[in-house]
Motif scaffolding. Structure first.
Motif, PDB file in Angstrom:
ATOM      1  N   GLY A 108       0.835  -1.196   0.000  1.00  0.00           N
ATOM      2  CA  GLY A 108       0.000   0.000   0.000  1.00  0.00           C
ATOM      3  C   GLY A 108       0.861   1.234   0.000  1.00  0.00           C
ATOM      4  O   GLY A 108       2.053   1.147   0.297  1.00  0.00           O
ATOM      5  N   CYS A 128      -0.513   4.068   4.813  1.00  0.00           N
ATOM      6  CA  CYS A 128      -1.781   3.359   4.631  1.00  0.00           C
ATOM      7  C   CYS A 128      -2.116   2.489   5.828  1.00  0.00           C
ATOM      8  O   CYS A 128      -3.185   1.908   5.898  1.00  0.00           O
ATOM      9  CB  CYS A 128      -1.736   2.504   3.377  1.00  0.00           C
ATOM     10  SG  CYS A 128      -0.620   1.103   3.513  1.00  0.00           S
ATOM     11  N   LYS A 161      -0.061  -0.144   7.009  1.00  0.00           N
ATOM     12  CA  LYS A 161       0.509  -1.491   6.990  1.00  0.00           C
ATOM     13  C   LYS A 161       1.558  -1.694   8.076  1.00  0.00           C
ATOM     14  O   LYS A 161       1.599  -2.736   8.725  1.00  0.00           O
ATOM     15  CB  LYS A 161       1.075  -1.825   5.605  1.00  0.00           C
ATOM     16  CG  LYS A 161       2.057  -0.815   5.024  1.00  0.00           C
ATOM     17  CD  LYS A 161       2.218  -1.049   3.522  1.00  0.00           C
ATOM     18  CE  LYS A 161       3.386  -0.286   2.930  1.00  0.00           C
ATOM     19  NZ  LYS A 161       3.450   1.164   3.173  1.00  0.00           N
ATOM     20  N   HIS A 207       6.470  -1.716  -0.320  1.00  0.00           N
ATOM     21  CA  HIS A 207       5.695  -1.076  -1.369  1.00  0.00           C
ATOM     22  C   HIS A 207       6.342  -1.310  -2.721  1.00  0.00           C
ATOM     23  O   HIS A 207       6.093  -0.601  -3.667  1.00  0.00           O
ATOM     24  CB  HIS A 207       5.394   0.409  -1.121  1.00  0.00           C
ATOM     25  CG  HIS A 207       6.538   1.177  -0.565  1.00  0.00           C
ATOM     26  ND1 HIS A 207       6.380   2.165   0.360  1.00  0.00           N
ATOM     27  CD2 HIS A 207       7.852   1.090  -0.775  1.00  0.00           C
ATOM     28  CE1 HIS A 207       7.551   2.653   0.684  1.00  0.00           C
ATOM     29  NE2 HIS A 207       8.455   2.032   0.013  1.00  0.00           N
ATOM     30  N   ARG A 225      -5.235   0.757   1.997  1.00  0.00           N
ATOM     31  CA  ARG A 225      -5.261   2.163   1.600  1.00  0.00           C
ATOM     32  C   ARG A 225      -6.022   2.936   2.663  1.00  0.00           C
ATOM     33  O   ARG A 225      -7.119   2.551   3.058  1.00  0.00           O
ATOM     34  CB  ARG A 225      -5.903   2.340   0.218  1.00  0.00           C
ATOM     35  CG  ARG A 225      -5.671   3.745  -0.341  1.00  0.00           C
ATOM     36  CD  ARG A 225      -5.855   3.822  -1.843  1.00  0.00           C
ATOM     37  NE  ARG A 225      -7.211   3.450  -2.227  1.00  0.00           N
ATOM     38  CZ  ARG A 225      -7.516   2.541  -3.160  1.00  0.00           C
ATOM     39  NH1 ARG A 225      -6.551   1.921  -3.805  1.00  0.00           N
ATOM     40  NH2 ARG A 225      -8.750   2.267  -3.446  1.00  0.00           N
ATOM     41  N   ALA A 226      -5.420   4.000   3.133  1.00  0.00           N
ATOM     42  CA  ALA A 226      -6.030   4.883   4.130  1.00  0.00           C
ATOM     43  C   ALA A 226      -6.568   4.102   5.329  1.00  0.00           C
ATOM     44  O   ALA A 226      -7.683   4.336   5.809  1.00  0.00           O
ATOM     45  CB  ALA A 226      -7.137   5.722   3.488  1.00  0.00           C
ATOM     46  N   HIS A 238      -3.820  -0.299  -7.608  1.00  0.00           N
ATOM     47  CA  HIS A 238      -4.042   0.081  -6.210  1.00  0.00           C
ATOM     48  C   HIS A 238      -3.121   1.202  -5.782  1.00  0.00           C
ATOM     49  O   HIS A 238      -3.473   2.048  -4.973  1.00  0.00           O
ATOM     50  CB  HIS A 238      -3.823  -1.122  -5.305  1.00  0.00           C
ATOM     51  CG  HIS A 238      -5.011  -2.034  -5.251  1.00  0.00           C
ATOM     52  ND1 HIS A 238      -6.265  -1.610  -4.918  1.00  0.00           N
ATOM     53  CD2 HIS A 238      -5.118  -3.354  -5.499  1.00  0.00           C
ATOM     54  CE1 HIS A 238      -7.097  -2.625  -4.958  1.00  0.00           C
ATOM     55  NE2 HIS A 238      -6.434  -3.705  -5.315  1.00  0.00           N
TER      56      HIS A 238
END
Lengths: 284, 266
Positions: B39, B43, B45, B197, B213-214, B249
């Motif tokens: 991500g 995000c 992770k 990433h 994501r977010a 993504h």
């Protein structure tokens, strides 16, 4: 130029500076001949310092090795003078060493306690910060009244002077321990005690080097200060005793000796702490 | 098994604003799975990894590992960090035996174990060196050896090879997969959560990819390509499709990412 040749040249320059200072002192003693009292030059030359002045150290000899002290009818002699300097030096150095160790230990433990847990922080932080702000030399009379001329008083005074420096240094250094090393140790299974022993203590060591050197200077000041007021022996005691009779040469000789000791102790500390932090990348 | 049940985590930033780093994430990871978390930056992770490690506590929901609620760090969950975590005041071999030492292993046994893992990561020749004498890639090898020597059942790797050059990164992929497969064959399980990433990195490594994501888990799909995977594996039709999916993504695909993310969510 190679590093070795540069080092050799540095040594010669150092020696030259020493010789020049000694010669300048001697020249000054010949030019400036005022006396504090008859027979006591304000600037004693080397021929005085290493004969009459050295011999006069016998006055502070407290007996031993079959030589009688002056107070029991002995006479001034070079053996008595040298033994006197050694004995008084040993007294001062012992007070210094024990006081420094006690202060370093106490200051470090209290400093670590600030970060150990919320409760230990509440207990330690405020009183320690309060003690830290008390001026050291203003405390001399207080310590003298509390402890008299006992060994413990001088040791406690040195420990106090060293301890407050260590406390501040440790609290500051612990705050700078990288979180990643703490996280790493914890995920590898380290408990609180092991974390402090194997991560926090080694991690703060490089930053504590400055504190250690600083505290050594404070320890010298503190031990001499304590001896000015409440001692029956030691280098500080000799200086105060000599001052009462305006024996400038004796004060100067002892001061020279103290310079030698402080230089040696700083050098030894520097080597020792450099060895203990040999893992750290060179600064700068 | 790792089970996250409606996990969320909030942070209060220095300016007082609340940041939702993780938002209602539920996921179950089987023992022995190699899972990559992908991500964009921020995000959530890495936050998820720290929650599983026990270095953070969830603001809501629960994190379970092997049926136990996670309360603080434990040696069963080893972590390799993004930045250099090797202790600079310990020699290389003493770093590797640090975990076993915490567990109270006898000196001879833990030294042999440390030596063995240093050989596995190709660093036996620098066992007595100080970490400052090692390159960044070698330090990462030490960090990997530290965690494997400690026998953790769950390995958490937080962008461990992000700062390394191309060649070193690929060498370390091989080291990591080698150790993982060896220990999985021996113990039947060793779960890996790997945050990255780098799209190609996670395609080469993962059994399964989670996309964030977010603060939300927005995609979750398996990577079935056979192992060992090489650069050629990335040319398989499946892999190319996965690659496009991940690029979308990350907002790097020309096709509208929303359409693909929507398709994945259905």
């Amino acid at each position: 130029m190679t590093a070795r040749r540069t080092a050799a040249r540095d040594r010669w320059v150092t020696l030259g500076v020493f010789m020049a200072l000694a010669a300048a002192w001697q020249a000054l003693s010949l030019v400036f001949t005022a006396e504090a009292q008859p027979g006591e030059p304000m600037v004693p030359g080397w021929q005085v310092l290493f004969s009459r002045t050295l011999l006069s150290m016998s006055d502070y000899f407290q007996g031993g090795f079959g030589i009688r002290p002056i107070s029991e009818g002995g006479v001034r002699s070079y053996p008595a003078a040298v033994l006197s300097l050694l004995g008084n030096s040993a007294d001062t150095l012992l007070r210094l060493a024990v006081g420094w160790l006690a202060g370093a230990l106490a200051g470090t433990l209290l400093g670590l306690a600030v970060s150990w847990s919320a409760w230990s922080r509440r207990l330690v932080e405020l009183p320690a910060q309060f003690l830290r702000t008390l001026p050291l030399l203003a405390m001399v009379p207080l310590f003298q009244l509390w402890f008299g001329s006992y060994f413990i008083g001088k040791v406690a005074f040195v420990a106090y002077g060293v301890g407050v420096l260590f406390f501040a240094g440790v609290v500051n250094a612990v705050g700078n321990v990288p979180q990643i090393h703490i996280d790493n140790a914890r995920t590898l299974g380290a408990g609180q005690w092991r974390l402090y022993g194997s991560v926090v203590l080694p991690a703060i060591l490089p930053e504590l080097r400055a504190t250690m050197l600083l505290s050594l200077g404070a320890a010298w000041a503190a031990v001499l200060g304590a001896e000015y007021l409440g001692a029956q022996s030691g280098l500080g005691y000799i200086i105060v005793f000599a001052q009462q009779f305006a024996f400038l040469d004796r004060m100067f000789l002892v001061a020279l000796l103290i310079v030698v000791y402080t230089s040696l102790s700083f050098w030894a500390f520097d080597r020792l702490s450099a060895w203990a932090t040999r893992w750290a990348p060179a600064a700068g | 098994m790792i089970a996250l049940d409606h996990v969320s985590r909030r942070f209060r930033r220095a300016d007082g604003q609340i940041v939702q780093a993780l938002d209602d994430v539920s996921v179950t990871i089987a023992p022995g799975e190699f899972v990559c978390l992908v991500g964009p930056s921020g995000c959530g992770k890495s936050t998820l990894l720290q929650l599983v490690a026990g270095l953070l506590e969830p603001s809501g929901g629960s994190v379970n590992v092997a049926g136990q609620v996670v309360r603080g760090p434990a040696p069963e969950r080893g972590m390799v960090f993004q930045r250099d975590s090797v202790f600079p005041w310990l020699r290389v071999i003493d770093n590797v035996q640090y975990g076993p030492r915490c567990r109270g292993m006898k000196r001879a046994a833990r030294l042999a174990l440390a030596q063995q893992y240093l050989e596995r990561v190709g660093l036996a020749h620098v066992a007595r060196a100080w970490p400052r004498e090692l390159s960044g890639g070698m330090l990462k090898r030490v960090a990997v050896a530290m965690v494997f020597a400690n026998g953790a059942e769950v390995l958490l790797l937080d962008e461990p090879f992000g700062a390394l050059d191309y060649v070193t990164r690929h060498q370390l992929h091989d080291v990591l997969l080698d150790l993982w497969e060896e220990s999985r064959a021996r113990t039947g399980r060793r779960t890996v959560l790997f945050v990255t990433h780098d799209v190609d990195e996670c395609l080469v490594l993962a059994d399964r990819i989670l996309v964030f994501r977010a603060g939300r888990l927005v995609d979750d799909f398996p990577v079935a390509a056979p192992r060992p995977r090489t650069a050629d594996s990335l040319l398989l039709a499946d892999m190319v499709a996965h690659r496009h999916r991940l690029l979308a993504h990350l907002g790097l695909e020309r096709a509208a990412p929303r359409a693909i993310a929507g398709a994945a969510a259905q």
